[in-house]
Design a protein around this motif. Structure first.
Motif, PDB file in Angstrom:
ATOM      1  N   VAL A 282      50.254  23.105  93.384  1.00 27.94           N
ATOM      2  CA  VAL A 282      49.585  23.507  94.621  1.00 27.94           C
ATOM      3  C   VAL A 282      48.750  24.757  94.380  1.00 27.94           C
ATOM      4  O   VAL A 282      49.197  25.708  93.740  1.00 27.94           O
ATOM      5  N   ASN A 283      47.518  24.754  94.905  1.00 27.92           N
ATOM      6  CA  ASN A 283      46.636  25.916  94.828  1.00 27.92           C
ATOM      7  C   ASN A 283      46.718  26.680  96.150  1.00 27.92           C
ATOM      8  O   ASN A 283      46.227  26.219  97.174  1.00 27.92           O
ATOM      9  N   VAL A 284      47.372  27.827  96.114  1.00 27.89           N
ATOM     10  CA  VAL A 284      47.535  28.659  97.305  1.00 27.89           C
ATOM     11  C   VAL A 284      46.602  29.855  97.195  1.00 27.89           C
ATOM     12  O   VAL A 284      46.606  30.575  96.191  1.00 27.89           O
ATOM     13  N   CYS A 285      45.792  30.087  98.231  1.00 31.13           N
ATOM     14  CA  CYS A 285      44.847  31.202  98.252  1.00 31.13           C
ATOM     15  C   CYS A 285      45.045  32.007  99.539  1.00 31.13           C
ATOM     16  O   CYS A 285      45.332  31.438 100.599  1.00 31.13           O
ATOM     17  N   THR A 286      44.854  33.310  99.447  1.00 34.93           N
ATOM     18  CA  THR A 286      44.991  34.157 100.630  1.00 34.93           C
ATOM     19  C   THR A 286      43.751  35.016 100.826  1.00 34.93           C
ATOM     20  O   THR A 286      43.075  35.376  99.857  1.00 34.93           O
ATOM     21  N   VAL A 287      43.480  35.357 102.085  1.00 33.31           N
ATOM     22  CA  VAL A 287      42.438  36.307 102.455  1.00 33.31           C
ATOM     23  C   VAL A 287      43.112  37.387 103.283  1.00 33.31           C
ATOM     24  O   VAL A 287      43.683  37.088 104.344  1.00 33.31           O
ATOM     25  N   GLU A 288      43.050  38.641 102.837  1.00 35.75           N
ATOM     26  CA  GLU A 288      43.802  39.705 103.506  1.00 35.75           C
ATOM     27  C   GLU A 288      42.943  40.957 103.655  1.00 35.75           C
ATOM     28  O   GLU A 288      41.985  41.162 102.908  1.00 35.75           O
TER      29      GLU A 288
ATOM     30  N   ASP B 145      38.678  24.594  95.913  1.00 41.08           N
ATOM     31  CA  ASP B 145      39.639  23.497  95.862  1.00 41.08           C
ATOM     32  C   ASP B 145      41.042  23.961  96.236  1.00 41.08           C
ATOM     33  O   ASP B 145      42.000  23.755  95.485  1.00 41.08           O
ATOM     34  N   PRO B 146      41.207  24.589  97.425  1.00 35.00           N
ATOM     35  CA  PRO B 146      42.547  25.064  97.808  1.00 35.00           C
ATOM     36  C   PRO B 146      43.370  23.946  98.449  1.00 35.00           C
ATOM     37  O   PRO B 146      42.826  22.967  98.972  1.00 35.00           O
ATOM     38  N   ASP B 147      44.666  24.084  98.402  1.00 34.48           N
ATOM     39  CA  ASP B 147      45.568  23.225  99.165  1.00 34.48           C
ATOM     40  C   ASP B 147      46.077  23.964 100.404  1.00 34.48           C
ATOM     41  O   ASP B 147      46.179  23.390 101.489  1.00 34.48           O
ATOM     42  N   ILE B 148      46.420  25.231 100.210  1.00 31.66           N
ATOM     43  CA  ILE B 148      46.957  26.048 101.302  1.00 31.66           C
ATOM     44  C   ILE B 148      46.181  27.358 101.346  1.00 31.66           C
ATOM     45  O   ILE B 148      45.971  27.998 100.309  1.00 31.66           O
ATOM     46  N   ILE B 149      45.756  27.757 102.538  1.00 35.62           N
ATOM     47  CA  ILE B 149      45.008  29.006 102.721  1.00 35.62           C
ATOM     48  C   ILE B 149      45.779  29.887 103.707  1.00 35.62           C
ATOM     49  O   ILE B 149      46.214  29.408 104.772  1.00 35.62           O
ATOM     50  N   MET B 150      45.956  31.146 103.354  1.00 35.31           N
ATOM     51  CA  MET B 150      46.539  32.096 104.298  1.00 35.31           C
ATOM     52  C   MET B 150      45.466  33.108 104.687  1.00 35.31           C
ATOM     53  O   MET B 150      44.917  33.795 103.828  1.00 35.31           O
ATOM     54  N   VAL B 151      45.148  33.165 105.974  1.00 31.63           N
ATOM     55  CA  VAL B 151      44.175  34.116 106.507  1.00 31.63           C
ATOM     56  C   VAL B 151      44.967  35.252 107.159  1.00 31.63           C
ATOM     57  O   VAL B 151      45.760  35.011 108.076  1.00 31.63           O
ATOM     58  N   GLY B 152      44.778  36.464 106.672  1.00 34.56           N
ATOM     59  CA  GLY B 152      45.576  37.589 107.137  1.00 34.56           C
ATOM     60  C   GLY B 152      45.659  37.713 108.644  1.00 34.56           C
ATOM     61  O   GLY B 152      46.722  37.929 109.206  1.00 34.56           O
ATOM     62  N   GLU B 153      44.519  37.554 109.318  1.00 33.10           N
ATOM     63  CA  GLU B 153      44.512  37.645 110.779  1.00 33.10           C
ATOM     64  C   GLU B 153      43.256  36.995 111.327  1.00 33.10           C
ATOM     65  O   GLU B 153      42.169  37.161 110.773  1.00 33.10           O
ATOM     66  N   ILE B 154      43.407  36.239 112.406  1.00 34.41           N
ATOM     67  CA  ILE B 154      42.248  35.683 113.109  1.00 34.41           C
ATOM     68  C   ILE B 154      41.858  36.666 114.189  1.00 34.41           C
ATOM     69  O   ILE B 154      42.566  36.828 115.190  1.00 34.41           O
ATOM     70  N   ARG B 155      40.711  37.356 113.972  1.00 37.60           N
ATOM     71  CA  ARG B 155      40.311  38.436 114.872  1.00 37.60           C
ATOM     72  C   ARG B 155      39.110  38.078 115.743  1.00 37.60           C
ATOM     73  O   ARG B 155      38.880  38.696 116.777  1.00 37.60           O
ATOM     74  N   ASP B 156      38.308  37.115 115.295  1.00 41.04           N
ATOM     75  CA  ASP B 156      37.067  36.839 116.023  1.00 41.04           C
ATOM     76  C   ASP B 156      36.743  35.354 115.982  1.00 41.04           C
ATOM     77  O   ASP B 156      37.423  34.561 115.315  1.00 41.04           O
ATOM     78  N   ARG B 157      35.696  34.984 116.688  1.00 39.47           N
ATOM     79  CA  ARG B 157      35.309  33.578 116.807  1.00 39.47           C
ATOM     80  C   ARG B 157      34.924  33.002 115.450  1.00 39.47           C
ATOM     81  O   ARG B 157      35.300  31.875 115.116  1.00 39.47           O
ATOM     82  N   GLU B 158      34.195  33.766 114.639  1.00 36.73           N
ATOM     83  CA  GLU B 158      33.730  33.245 113.360  1.00 36.73           C
ATOM     84  C   GLU B 158      34.900  32.914 112.434  1.00 36.73           C
ATOM     85  O   GLU B 158      34.918  31.860 111.792  1.00 36.73           O
ATOM     86  N   THR B 159      35.880  33.821 112.370  1.00 37.18           N
ATOM     87  CA  THR B 159      37.053  33.562 111.531  1.00 37.18           C
ATOM     88  C   THR B 159      37.830  32.368 112.062  1.00 37.18           C
ATOM     89  O   THR B 159      38.305  31.512 111.293  1.00 37.18           O
ATOM     90  N   ALA B 160      37.982  32.293 113.393  1.00 32.06           N
ATOM     91  CA  ALA B 160      38.687  31.162 113.990  1.00 32.06           C
ATOM     92  C   ALA B 160      37.981  29.848 113.673  1.00 32.06           C
ATOM     93  O   ALA B 160      38.631  28.842 113.347  1.00 32.06           O
ATOM     94  N   ASP B 161      36.647  29.843 113.744  1.00 30.17           N
ATOM     95  CA  ASP B 161      35.877  28.625 113.435  1.00 30.17           C
ATOM     96  C   ASP B 161      36.089  28.188 111.988  1.00 30.17           C
ATOM     97  O   ASP B 161      36.242  26.990 111.700  1.00 30.17           O
TER      98      ASP B 161
END
Length: 593
Positions: free
Chosen positions: A371-377, A411-427
């Motif tokens: 599994v390819n796990v990637c995070t944005v923090e 080519d990620p399988d799982i993405i972790m986004v530190g926080e959804i703060r705005d419309r663009e990130t949510a989209d």
């Protein structure tokens, strides 16, 4: 006292092993056979140099009369009652090290095995492990012109803290002497001239030793955060332990400035920049050799830079979910969320509610070789080699949304986004979920059902929220009762009913109350665990979200489908004897009207 003369050695007035054991036998706490089998090898190995308490305590004996373990604290209480001398556990967090280390010299304290632990205008309290050695008492009373109050303490604690306290005080004094600024302090003009620094060298070996002591001390005290706060007269050092801040030490402003500069150098931060906030990180080791990571954050204040260090222990990532406070039903539902092939899983709660620990523990389990796990923090909380981590960089317009857009090409399988703060990130999170990825992220809402409403408020179309969100978990952290001293005793019936209202939950029979002991520093609490509220997006909930139903309707539907609200999760922990009603009330929000 005459009755207990045999417990001391007449030659030097110090406690002696054989008379002490004989006294335990005479009172019926030990059998003569156990004492005889122990005394010959123990006396030979100790050779009179080790304190009797330290020889007896490791044996693991239980008193035949009380059933209690005969450890150093038990021995101290037992002997103290006989000779009318109180026993005291030395808590370094409650001692003004700067004040007590100036009472007597290090050499004098070491010679007699004594440790000053409190001082005021009329009294000096001194801890000793040798209650019959008193030749120093009259001498000190004359010199200090204060009354001497003696207490008994663990000899191992005195041996440990005696060099620590005096070395710490010596480092501070020498650093101040070197700077020649002992009486100089910062003032409000630093708001304009924060670029100016004191004359204490951040690389001076005294400052290096102070920083090393600070880290090691924080680790041994189980601190989660270290606060270095410059003030007008002195810099304050505070630790956050189990969610509560404790004052630890005060240092002169020039020394505080040097300590902060030293840590900034270690964290590869801009040493010259003092007018803007900065972030950094560093790695160090605990006394037992474990690697610990610290996240650094500075902030300019009226009297200089304030520095806060968040301590991240990689050991928390190998804990199971039960250790985090998950019940079997909570864990099963959470695993159902995160084992989905695609969709969005949200974790909600205020800052400091344990969201990061939950997500990192989850990702650690999910990040297998296949599994390819990637995070944005923002920022990266803790470096973890088992998945790929990317940090938001606002200065180059590398936002959450841009980072997610980049990860979708990796080519990620799982993405972790530190926080959804705005419309663009949510989209972008929605797009990632729609294209076959599992997305984990956080929101700041009071409860699980409010997270769905927050997504709608950000401007995400209702049909996209209903089709992509798999589940939501709200969480809080509460302090847990100390297992060593808690005693049966639940809340009052009126308090309990107010907590569980409008549900009718019977009064718990297995509730406990905090007491306080040596293990928990007399707070009654030791450690923390989580309270969890799980919302599964059922067909009916998806229909309500798609039709933009009122938030109350969404929550009522979730409750009808078996959602256990946070307050009831807290009530379960109270009934299980793990925490108290007061702790739950602190963190659980009121039910929405």
């Amino acid at each position: 006292m005459k009755t207990f003369m045999p417990v001391r050695d007449h030659a030097d007035m110090r406690l002696s092993l054989k008379p002490l054991v004989d006294a335990l036998v005479a009172e019926g706490h030990l059998t003569p056979e156990v004492a005889e089998a122990f005394l010959i090898p123990a006396r030979t190995s100790a050779n009179g140099k080790t304190h009797p308490f330290s020889v007896i305590a490791p044996q693991g004996w239980r008193s035949l009369k009380t059933g209690e373990f005969i450890d150093s604290a038990w021995l101290g209480h037992w002997l103290g009652q006989k000779i009318k001398l109180p026993w005291l556990h030395i808590d370094p967090l409650k001692i003004n090290v700067a004040a007590v280390s100036g009472v007597v010299s290090h050499g004098y304290a070491k010679r007699y095995g004594i440790l000053p632990i409190a001082v005021d205008l009329t009294t000096v309290t001194i801890a000793t492990a040798e209650p019959f050695v008193r030749e120093w008492e009259d001498e000190l009373s004359r010199i200090l012109k204060r009354e001497i109050k003696r207490v008994m303490a663990n000899p191992e604690d005195i041996a440990r803290y005696l060099p620590e306290f005096y070395n710490l005080s010596r480092f501070v004094k020498q650093a101040v002497a070197q700077s020649g600024q002992q009486n100089q302090f910062a003032n409000f003009e630093q708001l304009i001239q924060l670029g100016r620094t004191g004359n204490v060298d951040a690389n001076d070996h005294h400052i290096v030793s102070l920083v090393d002591w600070l880290f090691q001390y924080a680790f041994t005290q189980r601190a989660s955060d270290i606060h270095l706060e410059p003030r007008r007269e002195a810099g304050h050092v505070r630790f956050r332990i189990d969610g509560m801040l404790h004052s630890v030490y005060q240092v002169p402003p020039a020394v505080m400035s040097a300590i902060i500069s030293r840590i900034k150098v270690m964290g590869r931060m801009d040493l010259a920049e003092k007018r803007r906030p900065q972030d950094g990180r560093l790695k160090t080791k605990t006394p037992d050799g474990r690697e610990i990571e610290l996240r650094l954050s500075t902030m300019p204040t009226a009297f200089g830079e304030k520095l806060v260090m968040r301590i991240f222990d990689p050991a928390i990532l190998v804990r199971d979910f039960g250790a985090l406070g998950f019940g079997s039903e909570d864990e099963a539902r959470w695993q159902q969320f995160v084992r989905q092939p695609y969709g969005i899983v949200l974790v909600t709660g205020p800052t400091g509610s344990g969201k990061t620990t939950t997500l990192y523990t989850t990702l650690k389990q999910l990040a297998t070789e296949e599994v390819n796990v990637c995070t944005v923090e923002d920022p990266i909380e803790m470096i973890e080699t088992s998945f790929n981590q990317m940090q938001v960089q606002h200065n180059i317009d590398l936002t959450f949304a841009e980072c997610v857009r980049t990860l979708l090409r990796q080519d990620p399988d799982i993405i972790m986004v530190g926080e959804i703060r705005d419309r663009e990130t949510a989209d972008m999170a929605i797009q990632a979920a729609l294209t076959g990825h599992l997305v984990l992220s956080t929101l700041h809402t009071n409860d699980a059902s409010s997270a769905v409403t927050r997504m709608l408020e950000l401007g995400v179309p209702p049909y996209l929220v209903s089709s992509t969100v798999v589940g939501v978990m709200a969480q809080r952290l509460v302090r847990t009762l100390c297992p060593h001293c808690k005693q049966p005793g639940g809340p009052l019936e009126a308090e309990w009913n107010a907590l569980v209202m409008p549900w009718k939950v019977p009064m718990p029979m297995g509730a406990y109350k905090p007491v306080g002991c040596l293990e928990c520093r007399n707070t009654g609490y030791l450690g923390r665990l989580g309270l969890y509220e799980m919302l599964t997006m059922s067909k009916e909930l998806r229909r309500l979200v798609a039709t933009v139903a009122h938030p109350t309707a969404i929550r009522e539907q979730a409750l009808s489908e078996g959602l256990t609200p946070l307050k009831l999760a807290g009530a379960q922990k109270i009934a299980a004897g793990l925490t108290t009603l007061e702790e739950v009330i602190k963190v659980v929000p009121a039910e929405p009207d």
